[in-house]
Enzyme design. Structure first.
Site, PDB file in Angstrom:
ATOM      1  N   PRO A  14       0.821  -1.219   0.000  1.00 12.19           N
ATOM      2  CA  PRO A  14       0.000   0.000   0.000  1.00 12.19           C
ATOM      3  C   PRO A  14       0.850   1.261   0.000  1.00 12.19           C
ATOM      4  O   PRO A  14       1.876   1.339   0.681  1.00 12.19           O
ATOM      5  CB  PRO A  14      -0.808  -0.137   1.289  1.00 12.19           C
ATOM      6  CG  PRO A  14      -0.937  -1.616   1.476  1.00 12.19           C
ATOM      7  CD  PRO A  14       0.379  -2.184   1.009  1.00 12.19           C
ATOM      8  N   CYS A  15       0.392   2.246  -0.764  1.00 12.00           N
ATOM      9  CA  CYS A  15       1.206   3.447  -0.989  1.00 12.00           C
ATOM     10  C   CYS A  15       0.662   4.684  -0.298  1.00 12.00           C
ATOM     11  O   CYS A  15       1.214   5.762  -0.467  1.00 12.00           O
ATOM     12  CB  CYS A  15       1.321   3.722  -2.486  1.00 12.00           C
ATOM     13  SG  CYS A  15      -0.255   4.152  -3.277  1.00 12.00           S
TER      14      CYS A  15
END
Length: 357
Positions: A82-83
């Site tokens: 996840p960014c």
């Protein structure tokens, strides 16, 4: 005759990025995703893949994924941790804040999986800031590049790049950090750039539709907007923002002008790739997500609405017959498209494995 490679997908979401992997010869055997609604959709799109739902930080989940991968001789790993902790749309825009955001340490579980599984080929992708990420390792702030070199430099060739999906067949500007690891003795070059595909080429043949109307084509209907929003956008030319209008300017109920950026209430252009599709592509007030429109005889512009799901699919490089169930919530589809790495980019990168070896 080339032999297919078995693969593992970590942080898979609904699996958009890996959609074309089977075309190059990579068969994803097992995938892991934390969020159930995304994992359930993944399983419907890929019924033959084993989906392990749960938190990879949980040792039981980690071991379950690892054991399936080992049993099936997995030799390729793709991971999209996840960014949100690194995204320019988020709040953590400097290295020190990012180092204290627990979400950014999920990449360490990718590293742990590599150490256990030892696949021949690894692809880690994220927003461009990934390559500037620094994490606390043994109480010392360490760049992610150094972490990977220290862990795997003796066994793998490691490549760090920032690629734009528009350079590889996707009609959308979307830059991603791409980290490739391939075992020494193998070759994994970057693909050659391709001709740019414009919005016109991608969606120009779809029927015009207005807000609240349906074209008769699956996933091609106009999302509902307020009368005021429709009026503002009807008077907004292709490639322009309603904030640039002299008369039909976004206003509050009391008539006061709305304050905002010119990237909001903005139509995209026909003659170039779409801007990066964001997770809020459902909101007409969000960034650069309004249909380009075409001039009408009365001086206004057609398609005063955000891009339809079908248009978003095409601008992401997905086919019209993408196998998603009819009852999939529109917002879920829009969210996973707004988060994904375009599948043609992944296809082009991974095809080079087979071209060289």
């Amino acid at each position: 005759m080339k032999k297919n490679i078995m693969g593992l997908s970590l942080f898979s979401s609904a699996g958009i990025g890996e959609y074309f992997l089977s075309r190059v010869g990579i068969d994803i055997i097992v995938a892991n995703e934390l969020i159930k609604k995304r994992a359930d959709l993944y399983q419907k799109i890929y019924p033959n893949h084993k989906m392990v739902i749960g938190d990879i930080r949980d040792q039981r989940i980690f071991n379950k994924v690892l054991n399936i991968a080992l049993t099936n001789q997995v030799d390729f790993l793709i991971a999209s941790p996840p960014c949100q902790g690194m995204s320019v749309a988020g709040k953590n825009r400097d290295v020190s804040n990012m180092a204290n955001d627990n979400r950014n340490y999920l990449i360490m579980y990718v590293i742990a999986m590599i150490k256990k599984l030892k696949p021949a080929y690894i692809l880690i992708e994220n927003v461009p800031f990934l390559l500037k990420l620094e994490l606390y390792i043994d109480n010392k702030l360490t760049p992610i590049k150094n972490i990977l070199e220290d862990e795997f430099g003796s066994e793998y060739h490691i490549h760090f790049d920032i690629l734009d999906a528009a350079d590889y067949g996707t009609p959308q500007r979307r830059k991603r950090a791409i980290i490739r690891l391939n075992k020494k003795g193998t070759i994994w070059n970057l693909p050659l750039k391709q001709n740019i595909v414009s919005v016109e080429q991608a969606i120009g043949n779809l029927p015009s539709i207005e807000s609240g109307k349906h074209s008769g084509l699956k996933w091609h209907y106009g999302r509902g907007h307020t009368e005021q929003q429709i009026e503002w956008m009807k008077h907004t030319p292709t490639g322009k923002s309603a904030f640039e209008n002299l008369v039909h300017y976004p206003r509050k109920a009391n008539g006061e002008k709305v304050k905002g950026y010119h990237s909001s209430y903005r139509r995209i252009r026909w003659d170039e790739p779409a801007p990066t599709i964001t997770i809020r592509n459902d909101a007409i007030s969000s960034q650069r997500n309004v249909h380009p429109g075409r001039p009408l005889l009365d001086g206004t512009y057609s398609d005063a609405r955000v891009l339809s799901v079908l248009e978003l699919m095409r601008l992401t490089g997905l086919p019209d017959n993408w196998e998603i169930p009819d009852d999939t919530p529109e917002i879920l589809i829009r969210q996973i498209i707004g988060e994904c790495i375009p599948p043609l980019l992944i296809e082009n990168i991974t095809r080079e494995i087979f071209n060289e070896n």
